[in-house]
Motif scaffolding. Structure first.
Motif, PDB file in Angstrom:
ATOM      1  N   VAL A 176       0.833  -1.199   0.000  1.00 53.34           N
ATOM      2  CA  VAL A 176       0.000   0.000   0.000  1.00 53.34           C
ATOM      3  C   VAL A 176       0.873   1.256   0.000  1.00 53.34           C
ATOM      4  O   VAL A 176       1.854   1.338   0.733  1.00 53.34           O
ATOM      5  N   VAL A 177       0.492   2.216  -0.840  1.00 54.02           N
ATOM      6  CA  VAL A 177       1.167   3.515  -0.888  1.00 54.02           C
ATOM      7  C   VAL A 177       0.149   4.598  -0.538  1.00 54.02           C
ATOM      8  O   VAL A 177      -0.982   4.577  -1.021  1.00 54.02           O
ATOM      9  N   SER A 178       0.556   5.536   0.298  1.00 60.41           N
ATOM     10  CA  SER A 178      -0.290   6.680   0.648  1.00 60.41           C
ATOM     11  C   SER A 178       0.361   7.960   0.147  1.00 60.41           C
ATOM     12  O   SER A 178       1.519   8.236   0.460  1.00 60.41           O
ATOM     13  N   LEU A 179      -0.403   8.741  -0.613  1.00 59.83           N
ATOM     14  CA  LEU A 179       0.135   9.978  -1.175  1.00 59.83           C
ATOM     15  C   LEU A 179      -0.425  11.232  -0.509  1.00 59.83           C
ATOM     16  O   LEU A 179      -0.416  12.310  -1.098  1.00 59.83           O
ATOM     17  N   LEU A 180      -0.904  11.076   0.721  1.00 58.63           N
ATOM     18  CA  LEU A 180      -1.415  12.234   1.460  1.00 58.63           C
ATOM     19  C   LEU A 180      -1.291  11.951   2.957  1.00 58.63           C
ATOM     20  O   LEU A 180      -1.620  10.851   3.401  1.00 58.63           O
ATOM     21  N   PRO A 181      -0.813  12.924   3.754  1.00 57.98           N
ATOM     22  CA  PRO A 181      -0.688  12.696   5.197  1.00 57.98           C
ATOM     23  C   PRO A 181      -1.987  12.245   5.861  1.00 57.98           C
ATOM     24  O   PRO A 181      -1.972  11.378   6.735  1.00 57.98           O
ATOM     25  N   SER A 182      -3.118  12.823   5.452  1.00 57.74           N
ATOM     26  CA  SER A 182      -4.407  12.436   6.043  1.00 57.74           C
ATOM     27  C   SER A 182      -4.711  10.964   5.789  1.00 57.74           C
ATOM     28  O   SER A 182      -5.232  10.258   6.660  1.00 57.74           O
ATOM     29  N   ILE A 183      -4.389  10.500   4.588  1.00 58.00           N
ATOM     30  CA  ILE A 183      -4.611   9.088   4.245  1.00 58.00           C
ATOM     31  C   ILE A 183      -3.711   8.203   5.093  1.00 58.00           C
ATOM     32  O   ILE A 183      -4.149   7.176   5.632  1.00 58.00           O
ATOM     33  N   THR A 184      -2.451   8.601   5.228  1.00 59.26           N
ATOM     34  CA  THR A 184      -1.502   7.828   6.039  1.00 59.26           C
ATOM     35  C   THR A 184      -2.011   7.683   7.465  1.00 59.26           C
ATOM     36  O   THR A 184      -1.963   6.593   8.051  1.00 59.26           O
ATOM     37  N   GLU A 185      -2.529   8.768   8.025  1.00 58.82           N
ATOM     38  CA  GLU A 185      -3.020   8.726   9.403  1.00 58.82           C
ATOM     39  C   GLU A 185      -4.204   7.781   9.557  1.00 58.82           C
ATOM     40  O   GLU A 185      -4.322   7.076  10.562  1.00 58.82           O
TER      41      GLU A 185
END
Length: 267
Positions: A22-31
């Motif tokens: 999984v890759v997250s391209l936004l801090p909000s998504i990562t959180e």
């Protein structure tokens, strides 16, 4: 017996290849991914994402400096991205079918992102609903406690330079409306640029500065703003922290700080 062993190996490697793709391209998504307990499935995140200190993941850039070559090389199962990435990723055959686009512009978009991310990661529906309800319950709690309902609030994002970005038509504004305040800035622009003159023209009851870090120079220390009514009346509040500008767990941090910092309204 040999067939069972081979089947076991297949299932083991299939699971682990899935769980790390999984890759997250936004801090909000990562959180949100971390909040769901799925941080171990991340292989790469955007530059400003906050991850657990013991988690080793690649930093893959952000909207304006995304390392697409590295993204292709990683070959993830899922890429979670904000809709603004669509122009970069939709024309890349090796990536476009893996990207899940999300919008965090409005509060309903935040709730929908919790749902979509949770479903894609196989999180149980009950846990997904629990995370959304935690935010909604905090909003209801603050609304019920708010003794300053109807007061006009000007929301400022960061204040490190002489250029100010305010919150117009976006989820920050919706959050404070849900708590019982009114956004003093009437505009359909999500993040308008405002001048010193605009502060006096808007003349808000409260100014709330949202920032990732403690500002070097406070708003009311600026000569041009010292006579602003909110400055004179000591109604300028600072809410800062590594995550308060993010729509994941940072949103809860923001709401908890609102209750503490605006004590005169909630005590």
């Amino acid at each position: 017996m040999k067939k069972i062993f081979i089947l076991f190996l297949f299932c083991f490697f299939a699971f682990h290849s899935f769980s790390k793709g999984v890759v997250s391209l936004l801090p909000s998504i990562t959180e949100i991914i971390v909040e769901y307990g799925c941080a171990n499935r991340l292989v790469a995140v955007s530059d400003y994402s906050v991850v657990p200190p013991d988690l080793k993941v690649e930093r893959i850039g952000s909207l304006y400096n995304l390392n697409i070559e590295e993204l292709i090389k990683l070959n993830p199962d899922i890429i979670f991205a904000e809709v603004s990435y669509k122009s970069q990723l939709s024309d890349i055959p090796l990536l476009r079918d893996k990207v899940v686009y999300l919008s965090f512009l409005k509060l309903n978009g935040v709730f929908e992102s919790y749902r979509v991310i949770g479903e894609k990661l196989g999180v149980k529906k009950g846990k997904i609903q629990q995370k959304v309800d935690e935010i909604k319950n905090l909003l209801e709690k603050l609304n019920s406690l708010n003794k300053c309902k109807g007061k006009r609030v000007l929301l400022i994002l960061n204040s490190q330079s002489n250029r100010f970005f305010a919150c117009g038509d976006n989820y920050f504004s919706e959050i404070f409306n849900a708590i019982g305040f009114r956004n003093a800035l009437k505009t359909k622009i999500p993040y308008p640029d405002i001048s010193y003159e605009s502060f006096y023209k808007i003349n808000p009851d409260f100014v709330i500065v949202l920032s990732a870090e403690k500002p070097e120079k406070f708003l009311c220390q600026r000569e041009a703003l010292k006579k602003l009514n909110a400055c004179v009346g000591k109604r300028v509040f600072y809410i800062y922290g590594e995550k308060v500008l993010h729509a994941g767990s940072g949103l809860k941090d923001l709401l908890n700080q609102v209750e503490v910092k605006l004590e005169q309204c909630f005590k």
